[in-house]
Design a protein around this motif. Structure first.
Motif, short mmCIF file in Angstrom:
data_model
loop_
_atom_site.label_atom_id
_atom_site.label_comp_id
_atom_site.label_asym_id
_atom_site.label_seq_id
_atom_site.Cartn_x
_atom_site.Cartn_y
_atom_site.Cartn_z
N GLU A 160 -9.26 1.48 -8.60
CA GLU A 160 -9.18 1.88 -7.20
C GLU A 160 -9.90 0.83 -6.35
O GLU A 160 -11.13 0.81 -6.28
CB GLU A 160 -9.80 3.26 -6.99
CG GLU A 160 -9.88 3.71 -5.54
CD GLU A 160 -8.57 3.54 -4.78
OE1 GLU A 160 -8.43 2.53 -4.05
OE2 GLU A 160 -7.69 4.42 -4.92
N ALA A 218 2.60 7.47 -7.05
CA ALA A 218 1.33 6.77 -6.88
C ALA A 218 0.21 7.49 -7.62
O ALA A 218 0.23 8.71 -7.76
CB ALA A 218 1.00 6.69 -5.38
N PRO A 219 -0.80 6.76 -8.10
CA PRO A 219 -0.84 5.30 -8.08
C PRO A 219 0.06 4.70 -9.14
O PRO A 219 0.45 5.37 -10.10
CB PRO A 219 -2.31 4.99 -8.38
CG PRO A 219 -2.76 6.13 -9.22
CD PRO A 219 -2.03 7.33 -8.69
N GLN A 229 0.82 -1.21 0.00
CA GLN A 229 0.00 0.00 0.00
C GLN A 229 0.86 1.26 0.00
O GLN A 229 0.53 2.25 -0.68
CB GLN A 229 -0.93 0.00 1.22
CG GLN A 229 -2.01 -1.08 1.19
CD GLN A 229 -3.01 -0.88 0.08
OE1 GLN A 229 -3.38 0.24 -0.25
NE2 GLN A 229 -3.47 -1.98 -0.51
N ARG A 263 0.44 3.99 -2.78
CA ARG A 263 -0.31 5.18 -2.36
C ARG A 263 0.56 6.26 -1.74
O ARG A 263 0.09 7.39 -1.56
CB ARG A 263 -1.38 4.78 -1.34
CG ARG A 263 -2.41 3.80 -1.87
CD ARG A 263 -3.50 3.53 -0.84
NE ARG A 263 -4.44 2.52 -1.28
CZ ARG A 263 -5.48 2.75 -2.09
NH1 ARG A 263 -5.70 3.96 -2.53
NH2 ARG A 263 -6.28 1.76 -2.45
N ASN A 266 2.96 9.29 -0.88
CA ASN A 266 3.28 10.54 -1.57
C ASN A 266 4.73 10.53 -2.06
O ASN A 266 5.64 10.05 -1.40
CB ASN A 266 3.09 11.73 -0.62
CG ASN A 266 1.63 11.93 -0.26
OD1 ASN A 266 0.75 11.63 -1.05
ND2 ASN A 266 1.39 12.44 0.94
N ARG A 314 -10.37 0.58 -3.30
CA ARG A 314 -11.19 1.04 -2.17
C ARG A 314 -12.67 1.09 -2.52
O ARG A 314 -13.51 1.12 -1.62
CB ARG A 314 -10.70 2.42 -1.70
CG ARG A 314 -9.41 2.34 -0.90
CD ARG A 314 -9.08 3.62 -0.15
NE ARG A 314 -8.64 4.69 -1.03
CZ ARG A 314 -7.84 5.69 -0.65
NH1 ARG A 314 -7.38 5.73 0.60
NH2 ARG A 314 -7.48 6.64 -1.48
N PHE A 321 -4.01 5.63 5.15
CA PHE A 321 -4.62 5.17 3.91
C PHE A 321 -6.05 4.65 4.14
O PHE A 321 -6.86 4.63 3.22
CB PHE A 321 -3.79 4.06 3.27
CG PHE A 321 -2.38 4.46 2.94
CD1 PHE A 321 -2.10 5.72 2.43
CD2 PHE A 321 -1.33 3.59 3.16
CE1 PHE A 321 -0.81 6.09 2.12
CE2 PHE A 321 -0.03 3.94 2.85
CZ PHE A 321 0.23 5.20 2.34
N VAL A 346 -4.08 -3.01 -4.88
CA VAL A 346 -3.46 -1.69 -4.90
C VAL A 346 -3.98 -0.93 -6.12
O VAL A 346 -4.34 -1.53 -7.14
CB VAL A 346 -1.91 -1.78 -4.95
CG1 VAL A 346 -1.38 -2.43 -3.69
CG2 VAL A 346 -1.44 -2.52 -6.19
N PRO A 347 -4.03 0.41 -6.05
CA PRO A 347 -4.52 1.20 -7.19
C PRO A 347 -3.55 1.15 -8.36
O PRO A 347 -2.33 1.08 -8.17
CB PRO A 347 -4.65 2.61 -6.62
CG PRO A 347 -3.67 2.65 -5.48
CD PRO A 347 -3.67 1.27 -4.90
N ARG A 398 -8.13 12.37 -8.63
CA ARG A 398 -7.33 11.94 -9.78
C ARG A 398 -7.92 12.47 -11.08
O ARG A 398 -9.15 12.50 -11.26
CB ARG A 398 -7.30 10.40 -9.87
CG ARG A 398 -6.79 9.72 -8.60
CD ARG A 398 -5.32 10.00 -8.36
NE ARG A 398 -4.85 9.30 -7.16
CZ ARG A 398 -3.65 9.47 -6.62
NH1 ARG A 398 -2.79 10.31 -7.20
NH2 ARG A 398 -3.29 8.81 -5.54
#
Length: 436
Positions: free
Chosen positions: A324, A74-75, A64, A68, A70, A326, A106, A252-253, A218
């Protein structure tokens, strides 16, 4: 895996849940509302010990953070070779300070508004399943701006189900075919983001909020999300999930963009890896720019792949799609072998039809290479492996795949069907009617 059924268990690593014991299980690991990964375990491998859970948490946290964090690009961007691996080794992850604690950041649930999201659910003769789907949409923590049910049955039998729910708009589209139904939903929608799910799906309470957050954060044209199995009670459901790969298992994205398209283009751009139509959303401008779903494709027509063909057009014209995880939904897989074999046959037939359509639209020979070379090689390798290694039932599913491929070859010779291809400028002109 040798079991014919698995209990689907959801394990929150933030509270060190062991995941239970007593029967084979597919454990879906979370950190609060953030899905992290999945592990299938037989009865003698459960329950998980504290050290196992700690190791899993570290492994998932490393992935992650890479995807994700910074400053790390990412992504991640999908590539021809597959999905990038975490830069941190497991040993480094276990030793890193505060790595697991980074999951807290996250895992913050989205509070983004869904006021600008139209949820479109296409249905056909599945009243009880539709009711379950609508109950899950009604339970969203961010209420969507509108909910549209498109009934693709001949007699409009979903109207009564829709009447049981407030703020659900009913649309009857008697022309059979999932693409016809989805296009009817697009035309009926009024908002700038159009999210699709299916009537055999239940959505996570944060689904619309995560869609809203993703589009706010995004600069992408489209989004897909994680599709998890709702149940794995039968051998057919387990076969689809474990042997056939379900609807993907990436947590993961990933960004699918022009680079991904160009890298995979020589072998037929691998747009089917982007996600599943059961969990996808688009900016309205996408349909204005590249056209709507190809009504020659999809369930009720060629079989499927109307979603991936649209992603092909999107990427080929410079667009980007974000995966994504999530944004989560739970899919009810086919529970019987005959239903699964019909589904797999339709999937392969529709896949070949979409490859033909993509070749006609863009002239990319990689689509023909996949039909005539890559798929036969895949069939041969799968046959040899299944013959000696199994699992049980794989040869029967392979036979359905081959039948679908043979059925799909007809589209190469159906010149009238091929002449109805989507010309980009004509499709964009036809789509002007959906602009609001």
């Amino acid at each position: 895996m040798t079991a014919d059924s698995f209990k689907v268990r959801h394990v929150d690593l933030a509270v060190a849940n062991s995941g239970g014991h007593g029967e084979p299980a597919l454990s879906i690991f979370w950190w609060r509302d953030l899905p992290l990964g999945a592990r299938a375990s037989l009865q003698d491998e459960l329950p998980y010990g504290a050290s196992q859970l700690h190791q899993l948490a570290a492994e998932f946290a490393a992935a992650q953070l890479e995807a994700r964090g910074n400053g790390l690009g990412a992504p991640l961007r999908a590539t021809y070779e597959g999905w990038p691996k975490p830069a941190l080794s497991l040993e480094a992850a276990l030793e890193a300070e505060n790595l697991v604690e980074s999951l807290e950041e996250f895992a913050i649930s989205s509070s983004a508004s869904a006021d600008d999201i139209s949820v479109v659910i296409c249905t056909r003769d599945r009243g009880p399943a539709l009711a379950d789907c609508l109950r899950s949409v009604a339970a969203q923590r961010s209420t969507p701006g509108e909910i549209i049910v498109v009934d693709n049955s001949s007699d409009g039998n979903a109207k009564g189900v829709c009447g049981q729910f407030a703020n659900v708009r009913y649309v009857h589209e008697p022309q059979p075919g999932l693409s016809h139904a989805r296009n009817a939903g697009i035309r009926a929608s009024r908002l700038n983001i159009i999210a699709f799910t299916d009537d055999d799906v239940e959505v996570h309470p944060g689904w619309t909020a995560e869609i809203g957050r993703a589009f706010a954060d995004r600069d992408v044209d489209a989004l897909t999300g994680l599709v998890l199995p709702a149940r794995l009670d039968t051998a057919a459901q387990c076969c689809f999930q474990f042997t056939m790969g379900g609807f993907g298992t990436t947590f993961v994205p990933l960004t699918f963009d022009r680079r991904f398209f160009e890298e995979t283009r020589p072998s037929g751009a691998h747009v089917w890896k982007i996600g599943a139509g059961a969990n996808m959303a688009f900016q309205r401008s996408v349909f204005e720019r590249v056209g709507m779903f190809d009504e020659r494709l999809g369930a009720g027509a060629a079989g499927c792949s109307e979603d991936s063909e649209l992603w092909y057009r999107l990427l080929a014209t410079g667009g980007a799609c974000l995966y994504e995880p999530r944004a989560v939904v739970f899919h009810h897989h086919r529970s019987d072998w005959q239903g699964l074999k019909r589904q797999i046959r339709a999937y392969m037939k529709g896949h070949v039809a979409a490859l033909v359509a993509q070749y006609d639209n863009f002239g990319d020979r990689g689509n023909i290479v996949r039909i005539g070379k890559q798929l036969p090689v895949y069939f041969l390798k799968t046959f040899v492996k299944a013959l000696f290694e199994g699992p049980p039932g794989r040869l029967a599913i392979l036979a359905s795949e081959v039948q679908g491929w043979v059925a799909g070859l007809q589209f190469l010779l159906r010149f009238g069907w091929r002449k109805r291809r989507i010309a980009m400028r004509v499709a964009a002109a036809d789509a002007k009617g959906i602009a609001k």
